[in-house]
Design a protein around this motif. Structure first.
Motif, PDB file in Angstrom:
ATOM      1  N   LEU A  89      50.016  51.257  37.379  1.00 45.21           N
ATOM      2  CA  LEU A  89      51.112  50.324  37.668  1.00 45.21           C
ATOM      3  C   LEU A  89      51.215  49.963  39.151  1.00 45.21           C
ATOM      4  CD1 LEU A  89      54.066  51.699  35.522  1.00 45.21           C
ATOM      5  CD2 LEU A  89      52.688  49.672  35.091  1.00 45.21           C
ATOM      6  N   LEU A  90      50.426  50.617  39.993  1.00 42.98           N
ATOM      7  CA  LEU A  90      50.574  50.417  41.432  1.00 42.98           C
ATOM      8  C   LEU A  90      50.508  48.957  41.890  1.00 42.98           C
ATOM      9  CD1 LEU A  90      48.953  53.619  42.846  1.00 42.98           C
ATOM     10  CD2 LEU A  90      51.182  52.686  43.486  1.00 42.98           C
ATOM     11  N   PRO A  91      49.605  48.123  41.365  1.00 41.14           N
ATOM     12  CA  PRO A  91      49.627  46.722  41.801  1.00 41.14           C
ATOM     13  C   PRO A  91      50.955  46.024  41.479  1.00 41.14           C
ATOM     14  CG  PRO A  91      47.538  47.224  40.762  1.00 41.14           C
ATOM     15  CD  PRO A  91      48.428  48.412  40.537  1.00 41.14           C
ATOM     16  N   GLN A  92      51.513  46.296  40.306  1.00 38.51           N
ATOM     17  CA  GLN A  92      52.791  45.692  39.945  1.00 38.51           C
ATOM     18  C   GLN A  92      53.933  46.270  40.780  1.00 38.51           C
ATOM     19  OE1 GLN A  92      50.621  46.839  37.581  1.00 38.51           O
ATOM     20  NE2 GLN A  92      49.974  44.898  36.698  1.00 38.51           N
ATOM     21  N   ILE A  93      53.882  47.561  41.041  1.00 34.52           N
ATOM     22  CA  ILE A  93      54.918  48.191  41.876  1.00 34.52           C
ATOM     23  C   ILE A  93      54.881  47.591  43.277  1.00 34.52           C
ATOM     24  CG2 ILE A  93      55.640  50.351  42.967  1.00 34.52           C
ATOM     25  CD1 ILE A  93      54.583  51.799  40.414  1.00 34.52           C
ATOM     26  N   ALA A  94      53.689  47.450  43.830  1.00 31.41           N
ATOM     27  CA  ALA A  94      53.551  46.866  45.175  1.00 31.41           C
ATOM     28  C   ALA A  94      54.073  45.434  45.196  1.00 31.41           C
ATOM     29  CB  ALA A  94      52.091  46.909  45.618  1.00 31.41           C
ATOM     30  N   HIS A  95      53.755  44.675  44.160  1.00 31.88           N
ATOM     31  CA  HIS A  95      54.230  43.287  44.086  1.00 31.88           C
ATOM     32  C   HIS A  95      55.752  43.230  44.001  1.00 31.88           C
ATOM     33  CE1 HIS A  95      54.287  39.044  43.122  1.00 31.88           C
ATOM     34  NE2 HIS A  95      55.016  39.308  42.061  1.00 31.88           N
ATOM     35  N   GLN A  96      56.344  44.044  43.139  1.00 34.00           N
ATOM     36  CA  GLN A  96      57.801  44.069  42.996  1.00 34.00           C
ATOM     37  C   GLN A  96      58.465  44.517  44.301  1.00 34.00           C
ATOM     38  OE1 GLN A  96      59.883  43.242  40.399  1.00 34.00           O
ATOM     39  NE2 GLN A  96      58.073  42.368  39.436  1.00 34.00           N
ATOM     40  N   PHE A  97      57.864  45.478  44.978  1.00 34.74           N
ATOM     41  CA  PHE A  97      58.388  45.957  46.259  1.00 34.74           C
ATOM     42  C   PHE A  97      58.402  44.810  47.271  1.00 34.74           C
ATOM     43  CE2 PHE A  97      57.870  47.693  50.514  1.00 34.74           C
ATOM     44  CZ  PHE A  97      58.829  48.684  50.555  1.00 34.74           C
ATOM     45  N   GLU A  98      57.318  44.050  47.331  1.00 33.87           N
ATOM     46  CA  GLU A  98      57.233  42.930  48.279  1.00 33.87           C
ATOM     47  C   GLU A  98      58.264  41.850  47.954  1.00 33.87           C
ATOM     48  OE1 GLU A  98      55.646  42.837  51.163  1.00 33.87           O
ATOM     49  OE2 GLU A  98      54.871  44.840  50.722  1.00 33.87           O
ATOM     50  N   LEU A  99      58.523  41.629  46.670  1.00 36.89           N
ATOM     51  CA  LEU A  99      59.554  40.659  46.285  1.00 36.89           C
ATOM     52  C   LEU A  99      60.931  41.118  46.758  1.00 36.89           C
ATOM     53  CD1 LEU A  99      58.503  39.671  42.639  1.00 36.89           C
ATOM     54  CD2 LEU A  99      58.264  38.307  44.720  1.00 36.89           C
ATOM     55  N   LEU A 100      61.238  42.398  46.579  1.00 34.33           N
ATOM     56  CA  LEU A 100      62.514  42.943  47.034  1.00 34.33           C
ATOM     57  C   LEU A 100      62.631  42.857  48.552  1.00 34.33           C
ATOM     58  CD1 LEU A 100      62.653  46.090  44.729  1.00 34.33           C
ATOM     59  CD2 LEU A 100      64.194  44.118  44.621  1.00 34.33           C
ATOM     60  N   LYS A 101      61.553  43.156  49.232  1.00 30.31           N
ATOM     61  CA  LYS A 101      61.538  43.098  50.696  1.00 30.31           C
ATOM     62  C   LYS A 101      61.756  41.666  51.183  1.00 30.31           C
ATOM     63  CE  LYS A 101      58.608  44.256  54.610  1.00 30.31           C
ATOM     64  NZ  LYS A 101      57.228  44.177  55.018  1.00 30.31           N
ATOM     65  N   ALA A 102      61.069  40.723  50.571  1.00 32.57           N
ATOM     66  CA  ALA A 102      61.217  39.314  50.958  1.00 32.57           C
ATOM     67  C   ALA A 102      62.632  38.827  50.705  1.00 32.57           C
ATOM     68  CB  ALA A 102      60.215  38.452  50.193  1.00 32.57           C
ATOM     69  N   GLN A 103      63.203  39.235  49.580  1.00 30.90           N
ATOM     70  CA  GLN A 103      64.564  38.833  49.247  1.00 30.90           C
ATOM     71  C   GLN A 103      65.541  39.369  50.298  1.00 30.90           C
ATOM     72  OE1 GLN A 103      65.823  40.251  45.427  1.00 30.90           O
ATOM     73  NE2 GLN A 103      67.638  38.968  45.383  1.00 30.90           N
ATOM     74  N   ALA A 104      65.362  40.609  50.706  1.00 28.34           N
ATOM     75  CA  ALA A 104      66.243  41.213  51.703  1.00 28.34           C
ATOM     76  C   ALA A 104      66.087  40.538  53.069  1.00 28.34           C
ATOM     77  CB  ALA A 104      65.965  42.702  51.824  1.00 28.34           C
ATOM     78  N   GLU A 105      64.879  40.099  53.358  1.00 23.87           N
ATOM     79  CA  GLU A 105      64.607  39.435  54.632  1.00 23.87           C
ATOM     80  C   GLU A 105      65.013  37.961  54.606  1.00 23.87           C
ATOM     81  OE1 GLU A 105      60.432  40.143  55.037  1.00 23.87           O
ATOM     82  OE2 GLU A 105      60.713  42.159  55.857  1.00 23.87           O
ATOM     83  N   GLY A 106      65.442  37.492  53.455  1.00 25.69           N
ATOM     84  CA  GLY A 106      65.822  36.091  53.337  1.00 25.69           C
ATOM     85  C   GLY A 106      64.618  35.170  53.319  1.00 25.69           C
ATOM     86  N   ALA A 107      63.492  35.694  52.885  1.00 25.65           N
ATOM     87  CA  ALA A 107      62.254  34.911  52.846  1.00 25.65           C
ATOM     88  C   ALA A 107      61.848  34.661  51.404  1.00 25.65           C
ATOM     89  CB  ALA A 107      61.139  35.646  53.573  1.00 25.65           C
ATOM     90  N   VAL A 108      60.974  33.697  51.243  1.00 30.68           N
ATOM     91  CA  VAL A 108      60.432  33.390  49.936  1.00 30.68           C
ATOM     92  C   VAL A 108      58.917  33.239  50.092  1.00 30.68           C
ATOM     93  CG1 VAL A 108      60.756  30.889  50.152  1.00 30.68           C
ATOM     94  CG2 VAL A 108      60.701  31.915  47.897  1.00 30.68           C
ATOM     95  N   ASP A 109      58.178  33.714  49.097  1.00 24.61           N
ATOM     96  CA  ASP A 109      56.723  33.604  49.135  1.00 24.61           C
ATOM     97  C   ASP A 109      56.300  32.329  48.432  1.00 24.61           C
ATOM     98  OD1 ASP A 109      56.263  35.992  50.479  1.00 24.61           O
ATOM     99  OD2 ASP A 109      56.251  37.161  48.629  1.00 24.61           O
ATOM    100  N   ALA A 110      55.368  31.628  49.047  1.00 23.57           N
ATOM    101  CA  ALA A 110      54.830  30.395  48.463  1.00 23.57           C
ATOM    102  C   ALA A 110      53.320  30.519  48.381  1.00 23.57           C
ATOM    103  CB  ALA A 110      55.205  29.189  49.318  1.00 23.57           C
ATOM    104  N   THR A 111      52.792  30.308  47.184  1.00 24.59           N
ATOM    105  CA  THR A 111      51.340  30.282  46.996  1.00 24.59           C
ATOM    106  C   THR A 111      50.915  28.830  47.020  1.00 24.59           C
ATOM    107  OG1 THR A 111      51.449  32.268  45.641  1.00 24.59           O
ATOM    108  CG2 THR A 111      49.447  30.939  45.476  1.00 24.59           C
ATOM    109  N   VAL A 112      49.995  28.509  47.894  1.00 26.16           N
ATOM    110  CA  VAL A 112      49.528  27.139  48.059  1.00 26.16           C
ATOM    111  C   VAL A 112      48.061  27.086  47.669  1.00 26.16           C
ATOM    112  CG1 VAL A 112      49.179  25.244  49.674  1.00 26.16           C
ATOM    113  CG2 VAL A 112      51.162  26.738  49.931  1.00 26.16           C
ATOM    114  N   GLU A 113      47.765  26.268  46.669  1.00 30.04           N
ATOM    115  CA  GLU A 113      46.372  26.033  46.288  1.00 30.04           C
ATOM    116  C   GLU A 113      45.982  24.684  46.847  1.00 30.04           C
ATOM    117  OE1 GLU A 113      46.418  26.209  42.035  1.00 30.04           O
ATOM    118  OE2 GLU A 113      46.074  28.368  42.029  1.00 30.04           O
ATOM    119  N   THR A 114      44.844  24.633  47.489  1.00 31.66           N
ATOM    120  CA  THR A 114      44.392  23.396  48.102  1.00 31.66           C
ATOM    121  C   THR A 114      42.898  23.211  47.857  1.00 31.66           C
ATOM    122  OG1 THR A 114      44.185  22.209  50.207  1.00 31.66           O
ATOM    123  CG2 THR A 114      44.124  24.605  50.315  1.00 31.66           C
TER     124      THR A 114
END
Length: 178
Positions: A89-114
């Protein structure tokens, strides 16, 4: 995939709470990235899944690779995951952790495909535009995808902004069918 996320979320929330209280979000973020990368490595995954290896041997391997990133709390976390057969589960745990961290920092992640590489100026302009649209700081993850033909496709949470040539061709084909 949804089930893995559901099982991983409580672990991520617990780690986030612990890291937040100790003001060690960046250290935990780095440790989780390393741990997630390790379990995604085929050789490590095979070693961990092999019943010939004890839980202590798997733990020793994980902590040896982590090195100085593994303080007492990280060691306890790895031990807990191994004891509960949740190492995968570590990849999912790391991803969820980063989402919580970004939310607390007032940031949002954007994936850009070009279709083509973006210049630093284009990235900066895109960050400014998205920040204005979402009212939050934006962290970009830029990926090249030649299938887009041209333009960009932006994913922010559940929002998809498709400004690619391929997306416009699909939209045009759909409107012609109606």
């Amino acid at each position: 995939m949804a089930e893995l996320t559901t099982v991983a979320r409580p672990y991520a929330e617990a780690v986030y709470s612990l890291a937040s209280e100790a003001q060690r979000l960046d250290q935990w973020s780095e440790a989780l990235r390393w741990l997630a990368a390790m379990v995604q490595n085929p050789e490590v995954a095979e070693y961990a899944a092999n019943p010939k290896h004890t839980a202590q041997e798997v733990e020793a391997l994980m902590l040896e690779v982590l090195g100085e990133r593994a303080d007492g709390e990280v060691k306890n976390f790895v031990r807990t995951l191994i004891e509960n057969s949740r190492l995968t589960l570590l990849p999912q745990i790391a991803h969820q952790f980063e989402l919580l961290k970004a939310q607390a920092e007032g940031a949002v992640d954007a994936t850009v495909e070009t279709a083509f590489p973006l210049s630093e100026e284009q990235k900066t302009e895109l960050v400014q535009t998205l920040s204005k649209k979402y009212g939050r700081a934006v962290r970009l993850d830029v990926r090249e995808n030649a299938d887009l033909i041209g333009g960009v496709r932006v994913l922010v949470g559940d929002d998809v902004i498709d400004a690619s040539v391929r997306g416009k061709l699909h939209a045009m084909a759909a409107s012609l069918k109606n």
